[in-house]
Design an enzyme around this catalytic site. Structure first.
Site, PDB file in Angstrom:
ATOM      1  N   HIS A 155      50.321 -16.218  -9.066  1.00 56.36           N
ATOM      2  CA  HIS A 155      50.346 -16.238 -10.434  1.00 56.36           C
ATOM      3  C   HIS A 155      49.229 -16.716 -11.154  1.00 56.36           C
ATOM      4  O   HIS A 155      49.087 -17.335 -12.187  1.00 56.36           O
ATOM      5  CB  HIS A 155      51.651 -16.601 -11.040  1.00 56.36           C
ATOM      6  CG  HIS A 155      52.775 -15.894 -10.801  1.00 56.36           C
ATOM      7  ND1 HIS A 155      53.223 -14.628 -11.331  1.00 56.36           N
ATOM      8  CD2 HIS A 155      53.844 -15.875  -9.762  1.00 56.36           C
ATOM      9  CE1 HIS A 155      54.399 -13.945 -11.008  1.00 56.36           C
ATOM     10  NE2 HIS A 155      54.718 -14.763  -9.763  1.00 56.36           N
ATOM     11  N   THR A 156      48.104 -16.827 -10.293  1.00 56.91           N
ATOM     12  CA  THR A 156      46.891 -17.422 -10.980  1.00 56.91           C
ATOM     13  C   THR A 156      45.963 -16.066 -11.302  1.00 56.91           C
ATOM     14  O   THR A 156      45.134 -16.344 -12.078  1.00 56.91           O
ATOM     15  CB  THR A 156      46.071 -18.113  -9.897  1.00 56.91           C
ATOM     16  OG1 THR A 156      46.063 -17.663  -8.642  1.00 56.91           O
ATOM     17  CG2 THR A 156      46.738 -19.582  -9.865  1.00 56.91           C
TER      18      THR A 156
ATOM     19  N   ASP B   3      46.212  -7.739  -5.461  1.00 63.61           N
ATOM     20  CA  ASP B   3      46.739  -6.716  -4.531  1.00 63.61           C
ATOM     21  C   ASP B   3      45.895  -5.774  -4.247  1.00 63.61           C
ATOM     22  O   ASP B   3      45.380  -5.610  -2.991  1.00 63.61           O
ATOM     23  CB  ASP B   3      48.026  -6.141  -4.917  1.00 63.61           C
ATOM     24  CG  ASP B   3      49.106  -7.398  -5.294  1.00 63.61           C
ATOM     25  OD1 ASP B   3      48.885  -8.461  -4.945  1.00 63.61           O
ATOM     26  OD2 ASP B   3      50.151  -7.121  -6.033  1.00 63.61           O
TER      27      ASP B   3
HETATM   28  C1  GLA Z   1      52.193  -9.611  -7.870  1.00 59.80           C
HETATM   29  C2  GLA Z   1      50.905  -8.907  -8.652  1.00 59.80           C
HETATM   30  C3  GLA Z   1      49.788  -9.827  -8.482  1.00 59.80           C
HETATM   31  C4  GLA Z   1      49.819 -11.251  -8.554  1.00 59.80           C
HETATM   32  C5  GLA Z   1      51.167 -11.848  -7.890  1.00 59.80           C
HETATM   33  C6  GLA Z   1      51.632 -12.822  -8.289  1.00 59.80           C
HETATM   34  O1  GLA Z   1      51.786  -9.325  -6.640  1.00 59.80           O
HETATM   35  O2  GLA Z   1      50.925  -7.705  -8.559  1.00 59.80           O
HETATM   36  O3  GLA Z   1      48.660  -9.485  -9.507  1.00 59.80           O
HETATM   37  O4  GLA Z   1      50.072 -11.606  -9.937  1.00 59.80           O
HETATM   38  O5  GLA Z   1      52.452 -11.103  -8.073  1.00 59.80           O
HETATM   39  O6  GLA Z   1      50.510 -14.070  -7.677  1.00 59.80           O
END
Ligand code: GLA
Length: 393
Positions: free
Chosen positions: A35-36, A175
C-alpha cells in the site's frame, strides 16, 4: 505450462484452426512495501513462474474472439474492433478488451481480428494479480502480433489505465510493473513516484518463499481498497498545508511525527503512518537482503504485517491466523500478508528443511481456527511478460 499441445487442440476446436503464437505473463508477490505504490513510495515485488498463457492467431473477420479455459461455461466472448466499451456480461474478457481499446487510443494500428485462448494458473482473487497478468499478457500479445512500437513501460501504464479507468479499481502501478518487467531470480525495487527501479538478486540461501493462500476471495472493487486510498489522500492534503510534498512517500519518519497532528483525524494518522514507515522499511529490507542479513530482512517483513494489521487495518482474521501461525514455526525468518490484503495470500520465508512440517502445522492450525483449508505453494521467481512461441511450439 499445462500441456501446450492440448491447449492448442482446444484452440482449434473453438476457432477452427490452430494458434500460431504463444504469450505468457506471470503472477506476482510483493516481498515488502505494501500500500505504498499509490502513496508515491517504494515497493519490492517479484514475478512468479506461474501465470497466464495466451495462444493466439489473427483472423480475417475483424472480430475479437476470446475463450478462457478457466471459464469454459462462458464460451467464446466476441466483439468487434468498433465496439470496445466495457460490458458487464463480458466479465473477465473486459481486461483484454480494455487493453485493445487503450492501445488503439495511443495511435497504434490494430487492423485485424484475433482469436485468443487464455489459460490461467493463478487462483482468482488470491491477491497474486491474476488481473494484471491477463492485462500484461494481452499487452505483449498485441505488441507481438501487430509489431507495435510500445516499450514494456508503455504497456505497464496502459495496463494500469485499464485497471483504473476501464475496471474502476483505483490500484497503483506495482502489479503491472513487476509483471511487465520482472526477471528470474530478481526482485524489483521500484520508486513509484519517479518509476526509477533496480533489479535486486533474491538470495535466500536455504530458505524458501512459501505462499499461503487464505482461500478467502478478495475482490478489489468491493473491498476497502479505494477507501484506504482516499484516507491517505485526505491525510496528504492536510500535511501539504505544512510541508511541500507531492506524496506521503516523500516524508521521513521524523518529519511525519513533527507534522502528523495537522491531519487531525486519528484514523487518517494511522493510515499515513503506515505509508511513511512502510516506505522506510522497504528501503531497509532491500539493503538487508543485499548484504545477506536475512534476520533483519525477516524482522522488517514481520513489522510490515503488524503495521498492515494495526495501522492500515487490511489484514483480517484469515491472514492474521496464517501469518501468526507462521511466526510460531521453527525455521521461519519472517511472514506477512502480500498484495492488497482483505483475504488473498501471505508469504513466509521458511527454512527448506522445515518446509513440510511448516505446511502441515500452519495448515492444520488454520483449518481448526477458520473452518476451511488454506493452500500452500512454493514461490519461484520468474520472468516478466513475453512471447514464448519458440519455446513451446
Ligand atoms: C494491489 C494493487 C497494487 C498495490 C497493492 C498493495 O495489489 O493492485 O497497486 O496497491 O494492492 O500494495
Amino acid at each position: 505450462m499445462k500441456n501446450f499441445q492440448n491447449c492448442n487442440i482446444i484452440f482449434e476446436k473453438q476457432f477452427g484452426q490452430k494458434a500460431r503464437s504463444v504469450f505468457f505473463a506471470p503472477g506476482r508477490i510483493n516481498l515488502i512495501g505494501e500500500h505504498t505504490d499509490y502513496n508515491g513510495g517504494r515497493v519490492f515485488p517479484c514475478a512468479l513462474t506461474f501465470g497466464t498463457y495466451a495462444l493466439a492467431r489473427k483472423n480475417d473477420s475483424k472480430r475479437i474472439r476470446l475463450y478462457s479455459m478457466n471459464f469454459p461455461e462462458n464460451g467464446i466472448v466476441e466483439f468487434t474492433l468498433a465496439d470496445l466499451d466495457y460490458n458487464t456480461i463480458h466479465d473477465w474478457a473486459n481486461y483484454p478488451k480494455g487493453m485493445i481499446r487503450y492501445i488503439i487510443e495511443t495511435g497504434c494500428q490494430i487492423d485485424a481480428g484475433i482469436d485468443i485462448l487464455f489459460y490461467g494458473e493463478i487462483p482468482n482473487g488470491a491477491g497474486l494479480s491474476s488481473s494484471a497478468s491477463i492485462e500484461m499478457v494481452m499487452g505483449v500479445l498485441l505488441k507481438g502480433l501487430f509489431d507495435l512500437n510500445l516499450d514494456p513501460i508503455d504497456l505497464v501504464k496502459i495496463g494500469k489505465k485499464v485497471e483504473n479507468q476501464f475496471m474502476g479499481v483505483n490500484s497503483g502501478i506495482m502489479d503491472q510493473f513487476v509483471i511487465g518487467l520482472g526477471k528470474a531470480n530478481y526482485g524489483i525495487l521500484l520508486d513509484c513516484q519517479t518509476l526509477k527501479y533496480s533489479y535486486a538478486p533474491i538470495k535466500l540461501d536455504n530458505y524458501d518463499i512459501i505462499i499461503m493462500n487464505t482461500n478467502k476471495r478478495r475482490e478489489l472493487a468491493d473491498s476497502k481498497y479505494n477507501e484506504r486510498r482516499s484516507e491517505c489522500e485526505a491525510a496528504l492534503v492536510r500535511l501539504q498545508t505544512q510541508v511541500a510534498i507531492k506524496s506521503l512517500g516523500e516524508l521521513d519518519e521524523n518529519t511525519f511525527d513533527k507534522y502528523k497532528r495537522v491531519i487531525a483525524n486519528e484514523i487518517w494518522i494511522k493510515r499515513a503512518k503506515h505509508a511513511v514507515l512502510e516506505n522506510a522499511r522497504t528501503i531497509k529490507a532491500a539493503e538487508a537482503l543485499a548484504r545477506g542479513d536475512l534476520i533483519k530482512f525477516g524482522q522488517l517483513v514481520n513489522e510490515s504485517h503488524i503495521s498492515l494489521r494495526d495501522d492500515y487495518q487490511v489484514t483480517g482474521k484469515e491472514l492474521d491466523t496464517l501469518v501468526e501461525a507462521a511466526w510460531r514455526q521453527p525455521g521461519v525468518i519472517g511472514a506477512r500478508m502480500t498484495g492488497a490484503g482483505f483475504g488473498g495470500c501471505a508469504i513466509g520465508f521458511v527454512e527448506k528443511a522445515q518446509r513440510e512440517r511448516f505446511i502441515l502445522q500452519v495448515g492444520e492450525f488454520y483449518n481448526n481456527t477458520i473452518g476451511y483449508e488454506a493452500s500452500f505453494y512454493i514461490a519461484n521467481i520468474g520472468d516478466g511478460a513475453k512471447e514464448i512461441t519458440k519455446d513451446v511450439m
